[in-house]
Scaffold this motif. Structure first.
Motif, PDB file in Angstrom:
ATOM      1  N   GLU A  52      67.977 -43.455  54.455  1.00  0.00           N
ATOM      2  CA  GLU A  52      67.056 -42.880  55.409  1.00  0.00           C
ATOM      3  C   GLU A  52      65.608 -43.088  54.959  1.00  0.00           C
ATOM      4  N   GLY A  53      64.731 -43.206  55.970  1.00  0.00           N
ATOM      5  CA  GLY A  53      63.300 -43.281  55.711  1.00  0.00           C
ATOM      6  C   GLY A  53      62.592 -42.068  56.303  1.00  0.00           C
ATOM      7  N   HIS A  54      61.321 -41.868  55.937  1.00  0.00           N
ATOM      8  CA  HIS A  54      60.582 -40.702  56.414  1.00  0.00           C
ATOM      9  C   HIS A  54      59.164 -41.110  56.761  1.00  0.00           C
ATOM     10  N   ILE A  55      58.630 -40.473  57.790  1.00  0.00           N
ATOM     11  CA  ILE A  55      57.220 -40.600  58.160  1.00  0.00           C
ATOM     12  C   ILE A  55      56.711 -39.219  58.549  1.00  0.00           C
ATOM     13  N   ARG A  56      55.382 -39.104  58.629  1.00  0.00           N
ATOM     14  CA  ARG A  56      54.775 -37.854  59.057  1.00  0.00           C
ATOM     15  C   ARG A  56      54.025 -38.108  60.361  1.00  0.00           C
ATOM     16  N   ASP A  57      54.228 -37.203  61.302  1.00  0.00           N
ATOM     17  CA  ASP A  57      53.593 -37.343  62.605  1.00  0.00           C
ATOM     18  C   ASP A  57      52.140 -36.876  62.527  1.00  0.00           C
ATOM     19  N   ASN A  60      51.423 -33.782  60.827  1.00  0.00           N
ATOM     20  CA  ASN A  60      51.853 -33.760  59.426  1.00  0.00           C
ATOM     21  C   ASN A  60      53.279 -33.210  59.274  1.00  0.00           C
ATOM     22  N   GLN A  61      54.111 -33.341  60.333  1.00  0.00           N
ATOM     23  CA  GLN A  61      55.502 -32.927  60.264  1.00  0.00           C
ATOM     24  C   GLN A  61      56.344 -34.126  59.828  1.00  0.00           C
ATOM     25  N   LEU A  62      57.275 -33.877  58.915  1.00  0.00           N
ATOM     26  CA  LEU A  62      58.102 -34.945  58.361  1.00  0.00           C
ATOM     27  C   LEU A  62      59.192 -35.311  59.367  1.00  0.00           C
ATOM     28  N   GLN A  63      59.305 -36.582  59.663  1.00  0.00           N
ATOM     29  CA  GLN A  63      60.308 -37.088  60.584  1.00  0.00           C
ATOM     30  C   GLN A  63      61.238 -38.052  59.833  1.00  0.00           C
ATOM     31  N   THR A  64      62.528 -37.907  60.042  1.00  0.00           N
ATOM     32  CA  THR A  64      63.542 -38.734  59.373  1.00  0.00           C
ATOM     33  C   THR A  64      63.878 -39.926  60.242  1.00  0.00           C
ATOM     34  N   VAL A  65      63.950 -41.070  59.606  1.00  0.00           N
ATOM     35  CA  VAL A  65      64.338 -42.313  60.290  1.00  0.00           C
ATOM     36  C   VAL A  65      65.700 -42.735  59.735  1.00  0.00           C
ATOM     37  N   LYS A  66      66.719 -42.720  60.627  1.00  0.00           N
ATOM     38  CA  LYS A  66      68.092 -43.015  60.204  1.00  0.00           C
ATOM     39  C   LYS A  66      68.574 -44.331  60.810  1.00  0.00           C
ATOM     40  N   ASN A  67      69.364 -45.033  60.002  1.00  0.00           N
ATOM     41  CA  ASN A  67      70.061 -46.235  60.491  1.00  0.00           C
ATOM     42  C   ASN A  67      69.103 -47.203  61.170  1.00  0.00           C
ATOM     43  N   THR A 324      60.497 -52.246  54.127  1.00  0.00           N
ATOM     44  CA  THR A 324      60.464 -51.281  55.220  1.00  0.00           C
ATOM     45  C   THR A 324      59.883 -49.951  54.762  1.00  0.00           C
ATOM     46  N   PHE A 325      60.365 -49.444  53.645  1.00  0.00           N
ATOM     47  CA  PHE A 325      59.942 -48.106  53.227  1.00  0.00           C
ATOM     48  C   PHE A 325      58.513 -48.088  52.668  1.00  0.00           C
ATOM     49  N   ARG A 326      58.142 -49.171  51.976  1.00  0.00           N
ATOM     50  CA  ARG A 326      56.844 -49.143  51.299  1.00  0.00           C
ATOM     51  C   ARG A 326      55.770 -49.905  52.068  1.00  0.00           C
ATOM     52  N   GLY A 327      56.187 -50.665  53.054  1.00  0.00           N
ATOM     53  CA  GLY A 327      55.194 -51.425  53.803  1.00  0.00           C
ATOM     54  C   GLY A 327      55.188 -51.113  55.288  1.00  0.00           C
ATOM     55  N   LEU A 328      56.311 -51.273  55.941  1.00  0.00           N
ATOM     56  CA  LEU A 328      56.360 -51.182  57.394  1.00  0.00           C
ATOM     57  C   LEU A 328      56.194 -49.754  57.884  1.00  0.00           C
ATOM     58  N   LEU A 329      57.004 -48.807  57.364  1.00  0.00           N
ATOM     59  CA  LEU A 329      56.928 -47.433  57.854  1.00  0.00           C
ATOM     60  C   LEU A 329      55.551 -46.811  57.574  1.00  0.00           C
ATOM     61  N   PRO A 330      54.984 -46.960  56.389  1.00  0.00           N
ATOM     62  CA  PRO A 330      53.616 -46.425  56.207  1.00  0.00           C
ATOM     63  C   PRO A 330      52.612 -47.063  57.162  1.00  0.00           C
ATOM     64  N   HIS A 331      52.785 -48.354  57.440  1.00  0.00           N
ATOM     65  CA  HIS A 331      51.879 -49.008  58.369  1.00  0.00           C
ATOM     66  C   HIS A 331      51.992 -48.414  59.766  1.00  0.00           C
ATOM     67  N   ILE A 332      53.232 -48.145  60.221  1.00  0.00           N
ATOM     68  CA  ILE A 332      53.426 -47.552  61.537  1.00  0.00           C
ATOM     69  C   ILE A 332      52.854 -46.134  61.565  1.00  0.00           C
ATOM     70  N   GLU A 333      53.128 -45.380  60.517  1.00  0.00           N
ATOM     71  CA  GLU A 333      52.601 -44.012  60.449  1.00  0.00           C
ATOM     72  C   GLU A 333      51.082 -44.008  60.537  1.00  0.00           C
ATOM     73  N   LYS A 334      50.450 -44.927  59.819  1.00  0.00           N
ATOM     74  CA  LYS A 334      48.985 -45.019  59.806  1.00  0.00           C
ATOM     75  C   LYS A 334      48.462 -45.350  61.202  1.00  0.00           C
ATOM     76  N   ASN A 335      49.098 -46.258  61.897  1.00  0.00           N
ATOM     77  CA  ASN A 335      48.635 -46.636  63.221  1.00  0.00           C
ATOM     78  C   ASN A 335      48.855 -45.536  64.244  1.00  0.00           C
ATOM     79  N   ILE A 336      49.939 -44.764  64.096  1.00  0.00           N
ATOM     80  CA  ILE A 336      50.139 -43.627  64.994  1.00  0.00           C
ATOM     81  C   ILE A 336      48.991 -42.635  64.850  1.00  0.00           C
ATOM     82  N   ARG A 337      48.608 -42.368  63.628  1.00  0.00           N
ATOM     83  CA  ARG A 337      47.510 -41.420  63.406  1.00  0.00           C
ATOM     84  C   ARG A 337      46.197 -41.977  63.995  1.00  0.00           C
ATOM     85  N   GLN A 338      45.960 -43.254  63.761  1.00  0.00           N
ATOM     86  CA  GLN A 338      44.723 -43.838  64.258  1.00  0.00           C
ATOM     87  C   GLN A 338      44.667 -43.795  65.785  1.00  0.00           C
TER      88      GLN A 338
END
Length: 1338
Positions: A52-57, A60-67, A324-338
């Protein structure tokens, strides 16, 4: 609905995944190609994350990314087709994907039962899942949504490069040029600041690992530890021996057609990166392992991944996870915030979209948009920086990382803006994704808005003319509806999406709609079958023949044997065509055979078309096919054993025997069986063997076929097969052959089973030629048909009555026996018409055409009185009989008329065989092979006029004993038309003459026999007259004594309708075992010789058999047994015995006939049996009259009247008066005249009789009143006497007369009764004729 490998949630998640682009250097691509894979293909099996992966909306709520699964593709800049339609190459690719997925042969099917339907359906539909997945992956990127835009780009450089960092710089610049230069419209990028991830690819088999580590450390300094990765692969050399079997995870992702499609495309890149290593398919075929690729799938490439070990697989998997965990998901999280911050700042409201109000989302157009902005047919086109697109972009990012709640809010907000701006394409996309997001939230937070999907499909299809997006929307919505159990809505949606632009899509959707109908709470079976047929039709148009055949076959389960004959014909015809095209001729033949059935309601033209297709398919079948035409009525099959009857040869008439032209009659068969049983009993001393079975020459469905029939060696076996053409098209059959199997060890022949290869052929083989007036080409097919005969249905026990069971029918399983004699019978001069009683001489010829001698020749007939072969002891005859060609023999000496010519004692049992069976006299008793014998045969016309069917059964045996066939029989049937000749009526009465004693006579006196002969012939031909030649008699107790006719001409001549009356005196004699008396005139005939006495005894025997048959039918309860004791005690028996005559009159006649100017003399004899005195007998047999109908009685009958003495009791005593006929007396001298009278009493019985004589009786009859009755008996007035058996007693009486006159003396009354019947009253005896006396006065 067929089961899917994925759940609905998994399917929806995998339909929209983050897109990652790949740019490789030449060296890096070379390293990857050592495994015969490009770098994107190398990563594809490992793109699903196992953890599983995790991002914050934004809150700042933690969201789980499964499968989570990512899609990795090489960068291609070639323009793609319009997003509204798929390119021909894409359509071709989808067709190959569908054709490559076929159900496993012999795979288990689900048994489905609803109502009276039992269906076997496919468990899964992997072809539909493969189509759906490839369709979604092959969709081109669109401007109105960002789900399939690239989020990141992998820059891959090999560690063997001279300066790897420079290569990274070049690749980075190339990516920036492709995205921002404006030269390329494709590929599309999600955001301007695309994530660039630097991958150093190290080949362990040839590179310097230390140098690679050094370069990687430098990369971490330049790009950061989270922006680069060192991937080590190729742990094994290509030439190294494969000590372990490494699995191939790429086989289920890579297809040959995908690779072909990639190579055929044109790609534009810089000179540094322009290599086919960057080319890949637009389709990521992520198909589950359960899918079977059987057609169109590339064979497993030899050496694919051959340089990789399991550790290399783990390294690749780890690389994807790290990226995915160290590059893609943080990148998506950052763009959602922006994006969230930009939207908030532009609206000037809350920083979080979670606190935004409806008013904040529901504003009008952005100020920066004007009316002059470009529009399309789908409505308004937004610029990339438009706030509505930023909201949609944020919603897509949230959807890709499974933040469905925030995604729904954004889609809902964007939907309102798009609808208010009339941006239909954008609005449809927002509606579609809003509905999917609402469903994926789960937990019942928000109901699924199905109307969103309906609106989106309507706008895609009708307003935007974009069938690709409409199809995607329908596929998503159908899965969601099915998951919620709304199969009817799902089926309706899928059917609406069918159209003429894509047969493949329509076929798949119709098939899924059919599965929806069958999975409803109340299954709609007929709708399932109907839509399966529609799907099969569209599959056929799309070139998917295997799927078309499967659909039609599943639909056939519903329509079969339901009375939908036309639908069945259509389905079977299509199945046959598809099977033949797919190289399955046996299945095609089976399907076409179902069309050509008995209940076909097709027109002649359509049947001819079906037949041509069927015959054409049959021509391609190499093995001998099973033909359905024409239909064989197996139950009507007849088997004939032996040669067919020979036709007549000249004057010879052959025996009819048994032929296939004769219809089976159970009554006739029973009659022949009875005759054969008589013959077998006669041949075995009156005993029928225990195992006796009647001979059956022709077997059919009504005969007893439980036992194997017996056939004789070297004799033919004829099988009659009944064919029926159920079609309206003519069929021509030629070269029919009947083949068989012989088993020498059991000496049996089987025509039921097919022949082995050593014995050439089949059971029934024939060629069929189609000849119709509409087509000149003929199709000829050689085939076979098996004879499968069922026995009669068993219906004895309860189990047999409750089920359908058939007995054994072994008419085709013959047992071959050794050679047997074979007899043929011919008749010469055999008439077809005779007069009643006419005697005709014919000849019969017996020929043994077999290979074995025959013996024991016998014959039985239903009319044994019709013929005779004569006796072996001829009586000397006169030359006159031979000279005139007469059938009768005459005496050589002349005889005086009026006297007894001869009296011969003949024992009937010694003379002729009265059992109904005749032994045919042949010399030596044996007829050798090839030998023939001719014997005379006398025929006598039946006594009753009309057409008579006369059956002969000839019996013979083989001289070789111990054979299975103990005997053989030959049947012959003739029809004789009998016409009237003479009618003879005879009667007898007691003579009034006084008894005359003789040495051999007994009893009281003689009897008068009256014979009336009338010419009753009504023929208008040349029949002139009949002559009564001779009258003979036969009896054991009587004989004709004197011919007392006044006319002395004994040869009476009778013309048409003339009658002659003859009178004879018969006297009793001492009973003898057999007596044959004859009386003749000028031509004395020896009536005790053949054929006169033959026919007499056989006619008597025939009458006895008929009487016994009548007695047996009336029942045994009416039978009485006569014994000597009860004969003397029973009054009725005494009276009957007293009046018995038992005298048979034989009238021999000649008829003179003129025919063709020639005079013919016909001879014959008639028999009249006198049984009782006073009862008339006739030679004409009375016709049987139908029994009168008796009315039902509802009241009790009246009491029976008092039994009166029978008329037979009045003839116990015979009386005679002896007196002078004339008596003269002088009444003047003496007034009383006394005349002596003698009364003679004769006891006619064999028992003592008590007699009472009363002389006081005065007769008052009319006859007596004509004479004087004034006289009296003088003396005793009553006498009581006892007469012994056959005693004659004389009683002296005196009559007293008072004057002259004529008087009747027969006035005495005589009463008699048996002496032993004390309780019985006396019966008045029959008075004799008047006894007249003349009294003269002197």
């Amino acid at each position: 609905m067929a089961q899917c490998v994925q759940s609905v949630q998994e399917f929806l998640q995998d339909s929209f995944v983050p897109m990652v682009a790949v740019l490789c250097s030449k060296e890096a691509d070379r390293v990857s190609r050592k495994n015969k894979l490009s770098f994107p293909e190398l990563l594809r099996p490992f793109c699903r994350l196992l953890s599983e992966g995790h991002i914050r909306d934004p809150n700042n709520q933690l969201q789980t990314v499964k499968n989570l699964r990512i899609c990795v593709n090489a960068v291609t800049t070639n323009p793609v087709s319009s997003p509204a339609v798929l390119s021909p190459a894409q359509y071709r690719q989808l067709g190959e994907v569908v054709s490559s997925c076929q159900p496993l042969e012999g795979a288990a099917a689900t048994s489905f039962k609803t109502g009276d339907y039992n269906l076997n359906l496919s468990v899964t539909t992997p072809w539909f899942e493969a189509y759906r997945e490839n369709f979604l992956q092959s969709m081109p990127a669109s401007e109105h949504e960002f789900l399939n835009h690239y989020l990141a780009c992998l820059l891959v450089v090999s560690s063997t490069e001279a300066v790897p960092v420079e290569q990274f710089l070049k690749l980075s610049q190339e990516q920036h040029r492709i995205q921002h230069s404006g030269e390329y419209t494709h590929p599309r990028w999600f955001i301007p600041n695309t994530l660039k991830y630097y991958v150093l690819l190290h080949d362990l088999s040839e590179g310097d690992e230390q140098r690679a580590e050094t370069v990687y450390e430098d990369m971490k300094q330049r790009y950061g530890s989270q922006g680069c990765y060192l991937l080590k692969i190729n742990s094994r050399a290509v030439s190294a021996e494969e000590d372990e079997q490494i699995p191939d995870p790429w086989s289920q992702y890579l297809h040959k057609n995908n690779l072909r499609y990639q190579v055929s495309g044109s790609f534009t890149q810089t000179s540094e990166t322009n290599d086919d290593s960057s080319s890949t398919s637009l389709v990521d075929a992520d198909v589950k392992k359960a899918r079977t690729d059987t057609e169109g799938v590339a064979p497993v490439a030899v050496g694919r991944g051959s340089c990789l070990t399991l550790n290399d697989h783990d390294r690749i998997r780890q690389f994807v996870q790290e990226f995915t965990f160290r590059g893609l998901l943080p990148h998506i999280e950052k763009n959602i915030r922006q994006l969230n911050d930009q939207l908030v700042s532009r609206k000037g409201l809350s920083r979080s979209l979670f606190t935004a109000t409806k008013k904040w989302f529901g504003g009008g157009k952005a100020p920066e948009k004007g009316m002059s902005e470009p529009k399309s047919a789908c409505g308004l086109l937004y610029p990339p920086e438009a706030p509505e697109l930023q909201i949609r972009k944020m919603a897509d990012l949230c959807f890709l990382v499974q933040h469905y709640e925030l995604a729904y809010s954004c889609y809902h907000t964007a939907k309102k803006d798009f609808l208010s701006d009339q941006a239909l394409l954008y609005a449809a996309g927002a509606l579609e994704m809003a509905a999917v997001s609402a469903f994926l939230q789960g937990g019942g937070a928000r109901p699924y808005p199905a109307h969103y999907m309906d609106t989106a499909i309507q706008k895609y299809r009708d307003d935007c003319r974009n069938m690709v997006l409409a199809e995607r929307c329908a596929l998503l919505s159908a899965e969601i509806l099915k998951n919620q159990g709304k199969y009817s809505e799902a089926a309706t949606l899928l059917i609406k999406m069918t159209s003429e632009d894509s047969d493949l899509r329509s076929a798949l959707l119709l098939e899924q709609a059919a599965h929806c109908f069958i999975n409803m709470r109340s299954p709609m079976v007929r709708k399932f079958a109907f839509h399966m047929i529609l799907a099969g039709h569209r599959f056929s148009k799309a070139g998917q023949r295997k799927h078309a055949l499967r659909c039609y076959s599943q639909a056939m389960q519903v329509y079969k044997d339901r009375g939908w004959s036309l639908a069945e014909d259509h389905i079977n015809f299509t199945i046959g065509r598809q099977s033949f095209t797919l190289g399955q001729p046996e299945s095609a033949v089976t399907a076409f055979r179902q069309i050509l059935n008995d209940d076909s309601k097709q027109t002649a033209t359509q049947q001819a078309a079906f037949l041509r297709e069927y015959l054409y398919v049959h021509k391609q079948v190499k093995s001998l096919p099973q033909l359905p035409l024409p239909c064989i009525l197996s139950a009507a099959t007849r088997v004939y054993f032996g040669h067919e009857p020979r036709l007549a040869q000249g004057e010879k008439q052959a025996a009819t025997h048994v032929s296939l032209d004769q219809e089976y009659d159970p009554e006739l068969s029973a009659m022949w069986s009875r005759l054969e049983e008589q013959l077998v009993a006669a041949a075995n001393r009156g005993i029928v063997p225990v195992g006796f079975q009647p001979t059956q020459c022709c077997l059919n469905s009504q005969t007893d076929n439980l036992r194997q029939p017996l056939a004789v060696l070297n004799e033919p076996i004829i099988v009659e097969v009944t064919f029926r053409n159920p079609l309206k098209v003519s069929l021509a059959l030629s070269e029919l052959s009947l083949l068989w199997r012989f088993s020498p060890h059991v000496s049996s022949l089987s025509i039921r089973e097919p022949v082995s290869e050593q014995l050439t052929g089949e059971v029934i083989g024939n060629e069929e030629t189609l000849t119709t007036p509409h087509y000149s080409m003929e199709l000829v097919v050689r085939g076979r048909q098996d004879l499968n005969i069922q026995g009669p249905r068993l219906n004895q026990t309860k189990e047999e009555k409750m089920s359908v069971r058939h007995g054994t029918d072994r008419r085709l399983d013959a047992i071959i026996t050794p050679p047997m004699p074979l007899m043929e019978v011919f008749f010469l001069h055999f008439p077809s018409a005779l007069l009643c009683g006419e005697i005709r001489k014919a000849y019969v010829e017996f020929c043994n055409v077999g290979a074995v001698a025959l013996c024991g020749l016998r014959v039985a007939s239903t009319h044994p009185e019709f013929f005779t072969f004569g006796c072996n002891n001829p009586t000397p005859s006169s030359p006159a009989s031979a000279e005139h060609g007469s059938a009768y023999k005459t005496f050589a000496a002349t005889v005086q008329p009026g006297s007894v010519v001869s009296e011969v004692e003949v024992c009937a049992q010694d003379f002729s065989q009265l059992s109904g069976v005749l032994e045919i006299p042949i010399d030596g008793g044996t007829l050798h092979p090839g030998q023939s014998i001719q014997l005379p045969l006398w025929l006598r016309g039946p006594d009753q006029e009309g057409v008579h069917e006369i059956n002969f059964l000839f019996y013979y045996e083989s001289t070789e004993k111990g054979l299975k066939v103990s005997h053989r029989v030959l049947r012959h049937t003739v029809f004789i038309c009998a016409s009237r000749s003479l009618s003879v009526q005879a009667s007898a009465c007691r003579s009034t003459a006084p008894p005359q004693r003789s040495a051999d006579s007994i009893g009281c006196d003689g009897t008068l026999v009256f014979v009336d002969v009338e010419n009753v012939n009504t023929s208008e031909g040349g029949m002139r007259e009949f002559h009564i030649v001779q009258v003979s008699s036969s009896s054991q107790r009587w004989r004709l004594h004197k011919y007392i006719n006044p006319d002395k001409d004994n040869d009476c001549k009778l013309s048409s309708r003339e009658k002659a009356k003859l009178c004879f005196r018969a006297t009793p004699c001492v009973p003898l075992p057999g007596r044959y008396c004859s009386l003749s005139g000028c031509a004395p005939i020896i009536s005790s010789s053949t054929p006169c006495r033959d026919f007499f005894f056989r006619c008597c025997r025939g009458l006895e058999l008929q009487q016994e048959d009548k007695t047996s039918r009336t029942g045994s309860k009416n039978k009485t047994v006569s014994t000597p004791d009860n004969c003397t005690s029973d009054p009725a028996a005494i009276a009957k015995k007293c009046n018995e005559l038992d005298l048979t009159i034989i009238v021999i006649w000649k008829a003179f006939v003129v025919e063709d100017s020639k005079q013919l003399i016909l001879e014959g004899q008639l028999h009249v049996a006198l049984q009782t005195i006073g009862k008339e007998a006739t030679s004409l047999m009375p016709k049987e009259e139908a029994q009168e109908m008796v009315l039902l009685k509802f009241k009790s009958d009246l009491p029976p009247p008092v039994a009166l003495p029978s008329p037979e009791m009045s003839q116990l005593i015979k009386t005679n008066l002896h007196y002078p006929e004339t008596f003269s007396h002088g009444f003047l001298q003496d007034s009383l005249c006394m005349v002596p009278v003698t009364l003679t009493l004769s006891n006619c019985c064999s028992a003592p009789i008590e007699v009472l004589i009363d002389l006081r009786h005065r007769s008052t009859s009319a006859e007596s009143l004509e004479f004087h009755s004034l006289f009296s008996w003088v003396g005793q007035s009553q006498y009581k006497l006892l007469l012994r058996p056959h005693e004659v007693l004389s009683l002296a009486l005196r009559a007293c007369f008072f004057r002259a006159g004529v008087y009747n003396l027969n006035t005495a009354r005589v009463f008699a009764k048996p002496a032993q019947q004390s309780s019985m009253s006396e019966s008045n005896q029959q008075a004799a004729s008047p006894a007249l006396i003349i009294i003269n006065s002197t």
